[in-house]
Scaffold this motif. Sequence first.
Motif, PDB file in Angstrom:
ATOM      1  N   THR A   1     -17.831   5.839 -10.022  1.00 11.85           N
ATOM      2  CA  THR A   1     -18.912   5.307  -9.201  1.00 11.85           C
ATOM      3  C   THR A   1     -19.899   6.407  -8.835  1.00 11.85           C
ATOM      4  O   THR A   1     -21.079   6.163  -8.689  1.00 11.85           O
ATOM      5  N   PHE A   2     -19.394   7.623  -8.679  1.00 10.17           N
ATOM      6  CA  PHE A   2     -20.227   8.741  -8.254  1.00 10.17           C
ATOM      7  C   PHE A   2     -20.421   9.717  -9.413  1.00 10.17           C
ATOM      8  O   PHE A   2     -19.543  10.541  -9.679  1.00 10.17           O
ATOM      9  N   PRO A   3     -21.552   9.669 -10.112  1.00  8.92           N
ATOM     10  CA  PRO A   3     -21.777  10.585 -11.235  1.00  8.92           C
ATOM     11  C   PRO A   3     -21.680  12.054 -10.850  1.00  8.92           C
ATOM     12  O   PRO A   3     -21.377  12.893 -11.688  1.00  8.92           O
ATOM     13  N   SER A   4     -21.873  12.359  -9.592  1.00  9.41           N
ATOM     14  CA  SER A   4     -21.752  13.761  -9.162  1.00  9.41           C
ATOM     15  C   SER A   4     -20.321  14.267  -9.316  1.00  9.41           C
ATOM     16  O   SER A   4     -20.084  15.471  -9.324  1.00  9.41           O
ATOM     17  N   SER A   5     -19.369  13.360  -9.475  1.00  5.58           N
ATOM     18  CA  SER A   5     -17.966  13.737  -9.662  1.00  5.58           C
ATOM     19  C   SER A   5     -17.614  14.004 -11.117  1.00  5.58           C
ATOM     20  O   SER A   5     -16.543  14.532 -11.406  1.00  5.58           O
ATOM     21  N   ASN A   6     -18.483  13.642 -12.038  1.00  3.84           N
ATOM     22  CA  ASN A   6     -18.144  13.732 -13.458  1.00  3.84           C
ATOM     23  C   ASN A   6     -17.794  15.146 -13.912  1.00  3.84           C
ATOM     24  O   ASN A   6     -16.895  15.334 -14.721  1.00  3.84           O
ATOM     25  N   GLY A   7     -18.489  16.142 -13.401  1.00  2.00           N
ATOM     26  CA  GLY A   7     -18.183  17.522 -13.785  1.00  2.00           C
ATOM     27  C   GLY A   7     -16.759  17.901 -13.420  1.00  2.00           C
ATOM     28  O   GLY A   7     -16.034  18.493 -14.226  1.00  2.00           O
ATOM     29  N   ALA A   8     -16.339  17.541 -12.221  1.00  2.00           N
ATOM     30  CA  ALA A   8     -14.974  17.844 -11.783  1.00  2.00           C
ATOM     31  C   ALA A   8     -13.957  17.059 -12.605  1.00  2.00           C
ATOM     32  O   ALA A   8     -12.911  17.593 -12.982  1.00  2.00           O
ATOM     33  N   ILE A   9     -14.264  15.799 -12.897  1.00  2.00           N
ATOM     34  CA  ILE A   9     -13.355  14.991 -13.722  1.00  2.00           C
ATOM     35  C   ILE A   9     -13.159  15.667 -15.077  1.00  2.00           C
ATOM     36  O   ILE A   9     -12.035  15.842 -15.541  1.00  2.00           O
ATOM     37  N   PHE A  10     -14.261  16.075 -15.705  1.00  2.00           N
ATOM     38  CA  PHE A  10     -14.179  16.736 -17.005  1.00  2.00           C
ATOM     39  C   PHE A  10     -13.397  18.043 -16.919  1.00  2.00           C
ATOM     40  O   PHE A  10     -12.586  18.343 -17.791  1.00  2.00           O
ATOM     41  N   ASN A  11     -13.633  18.822 -15.874  1.00  2.00           N
ATOM     42  CA  ASN A  11     -12.915  20.090 -15.714  1.00  2.00           C
ATOM     43  C   ASN A  11     -11.413  19.872 -15.641  1.00  2.00           C
ATOM     44  O   ASN A  11     -10.638  20.584 -16.288  1.00  2.00           O
TER      45      ASN A  11
END
Length: 161
Positions: free
Chosen positions: A85-95
């Motif tokens: 829901t929060f694209p700002s979280s995508n970097g952390a998810i990928f990491n």
Amino acid sequence: MLHLQLNPKHPDGWNKPESLEAWSTSNEKTIKLDVLAKIIKHHLEKDGQCLLTTATNAQELIPQAEGTQDITDYVEPNWIIVYSTFPSSNGAIFNILQLYDIQAVELNGSLTVKKWQTALNTFCKPTCTTRLQDTKWSALDNEQLKGWIFHYPQQKQVHIY
């Protein structure tokens, strides 16, 4: 938001963990991100895995007692959709997925048609299953997402966490 440090106003910001061991022992570790990676890893190990649930100590994931494993021999392996829901979280998810040796691709509205198609050709096969999603604000939006996931001619088990 999956992590406090993903807030743009946080003074330290998000820092990618150096290793899985560093992440596991870090004060920055969040259960939500860690469980996400463990669930994905479980379902990618082999087709037909049953749902996971938390153990009585609430620290470990175990197969659900009443879960049924799909023993059908599918030609194509599983793939998983993580709805954020929060694209700002995508970097952390990928990491975190990288720490668990999980390959991933981000599909969003800013990709060119060519990059979108390349990503789909790399990861998506016509007979796929097991998809995960984060909840949306609206129950109707959640039901619409579920409808897309259980699309015809879906042949594999579908799990929504």
